[in-house]
Design a protein around this motif. Structure first.
Motif, PDB file in Angstrom:
ATOM      1  N   PHE A 119       7.354  -4.349  -8.457  1.00  8.84           N
ATOM      2  CA  PHE A 119       7.243  -4.383  -7.002  1.00  8.84           C
ATOM      3  C   PHE A 119       5.858  -4.863  -6.576  1.00  8.84           C
ATOM      4  CE2 PHE A 119       5.475  -1.845  -3.446  1.00  8.84           C
ATOM      5  CZ  PHE A 119       6.097  -2.507  -2.408  1.00  8.84           C
ATOM      6  N   GLN A 120       4.826  -4.391  -7.239  1.00  6.16           N
ATOM      7  CA  GLN A 120       3.463  -4.801  -6.894  1.00  6.16           C
ATOM      8  C   GLN A 120       3.239  -6.281  -7.187  1.00  6.16           C
ATOM      9  OE1 GLN A 120       0.877  -2.079  -8.960  1.00  6.16           O
ATOM     10  NE2 GLN A 120       1.409  -0.335  -7.646  1.00  6.16           N
ATOM     11  N   ALA A 137       1.979 -12.360  -0.883  1.00  3.15           N
ATOM     12  CA  ALA A 137       0.706 -12.452  -0.158  1.00  3.15           C
ATOM     13  C   ALA A 137      -0.025 -13.739  -0.518  1.00  3.15           C
ATOM     14  CB  ALA A 137      -0.154 -11.233  -0.464  1.00  3.15           C
ATOM     15  N   TRP A 143       5.541  -8.560  -7.039  1.00  2.00           N
ATOM     16  CA  TRP A 143       6.276  -9.246  -5.965  1.00  2.00           C
ATOM     17  C   TRP A 143       5.429  -9.318  -4.706  1.00  2.00           C
ATOM     18  CZ3 TRP A 143       9.405  -6.420  -1.951  1.00  2.00           C
ATOM     19  CH2 TRP A 143      10.144  -7.297  -1.148  1.00  2.00           C
ATOM     20  N   GLU A 144       4.826  -8.193  -4.325  1.00  2.00           N
ATOM     21  CA  GLU A 144       3.969  -8.155  -3.146  1.00  2.00           C
ATOM     22  C   GLU A 144       2.781  -9.104  -3.293  1.00  2.00           C
ATOM     23  OE1 GLU A 144       3.933  -4.981  -0.321  1.00  2.00           O
ATOM     24  OE2 GLU A 144       5.496  -6.513  -0.461  1.00  2.00           O
ATOM     25  N   LYS A 145       2.209  -9.153  -4.478  1.00  2.00           N
ATOM     26  CA  LYS A 145       1.058 -10.021  -4.714  1.00  2.00           C
ATOM     27  C   LYS A 145       1.441 -11.490  -4.583  1.00  2.00           C
ATOM     28  CE  LYS A 145      -2.537 -11.102  -8.102  1.00  2.00           C
ATOM     29  NZ  LYS A 145      -3.093 -10.783  -9.445  1.00  2.00           N
ATOM     30  N   ALA A 165       6.482  -2.358   5.707  1.00  2.00           N
ATOM     31  CA  ALA A 165       5.488  -2.876   4.762  1.00  2.00           C
ATOM     32  C   ALA A 165       5.701  -2.300   3.366  1.00  2.00           C
ATOM     33  CB  ALA A 165       4.078  -2.548   5.243  1.00  2.00           C
ATOM     34  N   HIS A 166       6.706  -1.446   3.208  1.00  2.00           N
ATOM     35  CA  HIS A 166       7.088  -0.866   1.907  1.00  2.00           C
ATOM     36  C   HIS A 166       5.952  -0.061   1.279  1.00  2.00           C
ATOM     37  CE1 HIS A 166      10.250  -3.694   2.627  1.00  2.00           C
ATOM     38  NE2 HIS A 166       9.519  -4.738   2.314  1.00  2.00           N
ATOM     39  N   GLN A 167       5.244   0.679   2.135  1.00  2.00           N
ATOM     40  CA  GLN A 167       4.166   1.523   1.634  1.00  2.00           C
ATOM     41  C   GLN A 167       4.517   2.993   1.867  1.00  2.00           C
ATOM     42  OE1 GLN A 167       1.738   0.208  -0.174  1.00  2.00           O
ATOM     43  NE2 GLN A 167       2.632  -1.808   0.199  1.00  2.00           N
TER      44      GLN A 167
END
Length: 346
Positions: free
Chosen positions: A303-304, A311, A306-308, A280-282
């Motif tokens: 990166f954030q 999702a 990209w995650e957003k 999960a890349h956390q």
């Protein structure tokens, strides 16, 4: 009607292969330049015409830039041809629907300015839109006179994706608009997108014979005012075609996973080297993404974003059954958490 005259409008072999023998003579092709609620305007080798729509073709299924076959006796659309590319976004609201932006676009010209309008997250959404439709992206930075070094904005824009070019120009200078020539070859089609007031109408006026209204910056924030109210396809002086679009307040992601992967290809590839395939890349051990962030090789904000986007795309792309399953899974987790808390208290 000749192939050369159609090619000047953007016709290609991908459309010709969709026609049966003799169909091009009986129902000649036309390219949509304006789409209204009950009719459409189209360009033909002989000029612009007004067309009505049959009951089996909803106006929402057509976009500026589409090719259609026409009944010349009734000036009516017979059928629409399959486009080479389609720009669409998720429509506003809770129901999963898409809104067409334009069709058969070769280059997406993303216009932003060197001031508060420059927003990496918004630009990445436009880049994803281009990548999802196999359209070449170009970021055009305007109002460089408002900053000390416009080249800094060019570097920031090109750092957003390995597949994008960026240039800065004064939209009011006709000579500066020559920088767009490589993307505006005869018969090619480009679409102008971006926030309201960044200079899209000024660029349109400079490249075409249009005289669209433009307005100056608002006091206090250096942002321009909204002028374009509808999408339209217009010829440029170079022989290319330009689609102007209104400023979009939102650009929702849906069924854009491939586009996101292309825009963030460096992160997508790096994620495959994580120790666990479901990382999960956390805080997982062996996470290549987090290691690269700590080493300063990856920007944490990018990166954030990209995650957003991932999702949002997953949420907006899920089917009704997938949505129900997700909600059931969330409910089970909440119940399990509550029961566990009660057990510890007991």
């Amino acid at each position: 009607m000749t192939d050369a005259s159609l090619a000047a409008l953007g016709w290609s072999d991908s459309f010709a292969t969709q026609l049966d023998a003799g169909e091009i003579e009986a129902t000649p092709p036309a390219r949509l330049c304006d789409v209204h609620r009950d009719r459409v305007q189209a360009m033909t080798p002989g000029g612009e015409i007004t067309l009505t729509l049959p009951g089996n073709i909803p106006v929402g299924d057509l976009a500026v830039g589409d090719w259609v076959l026409v009944d010349p006796d009734e000036n009516r659309v017979v059928r629409a041809l399959e486009p080479r590319s389609v720009l669409r976004r998720r429509a506003a609201g809770t129901v999963l629907m898409h809104q067409l932006i334009a069709a058969n676009v070769d280059t997406l010209i993303i216009v932003t300015s060197c001031n508060a309008d420059f927003n990496p997250a918004r630009l990445e959404r436009y880049l994803t839109l281009a990548a999802s439709s196999d359209t070449e992206p170009l970021i055009v930075l305007t109002k460089g006179d408002l900053v000390d070094n416009a080249d800094d904005y060019v570097r920031q824009a090109e750092a957003l994706s390995p597949h994008v070019s960026a240039i800065t120009l004064d939209a009011r200078d006709p000579a500066a608009l020559d920088l767009l020539s490589p993307w505006l070859k005869p018969g090619a089609t480009a679409a102008l997108v971006g926030s309201s007031g960044v200079g899209k109408s000024t660029i349109l006026n400079g490249l075409t014979d249009e005289t669209s209204e433009t307005q100056g910056n608002r006091k206090g924030d250096n942002k321009g005012r909204h002028t374009t109210t509808a999408r339209s396809l217009r010829p440029t002086r170079s022989g290319a075609w330009l689609i102007d679009t209104p400023g979009m307040r939102s650009l929702g992601m849906s069924e854009s996973g491939d586009g996101i992967d292309r825009v963030f290809s460096d992160l997508t590839e790096l994620a495959t080297t994580c120790k666990f395939s479901d990382c999960a890349h956390q805080s997982e051990p062996g996470c290549a993404i987090q290691a690269a962030i700590l080493a300063g090789e990856i920007d944490a904000d990018r990166f954030q974003r990209w995650e957003k986007l991932l999702a949002e795309d997953r949420f907006n792309s899920e089917t009704p059954s997938e949505a129900r399953a997700r909600k059931r899974g969330f409910t089970k987790k909440v119940k399990a958490s509550v029961q566990g808390k009660r057990g510890r208290q007991g």
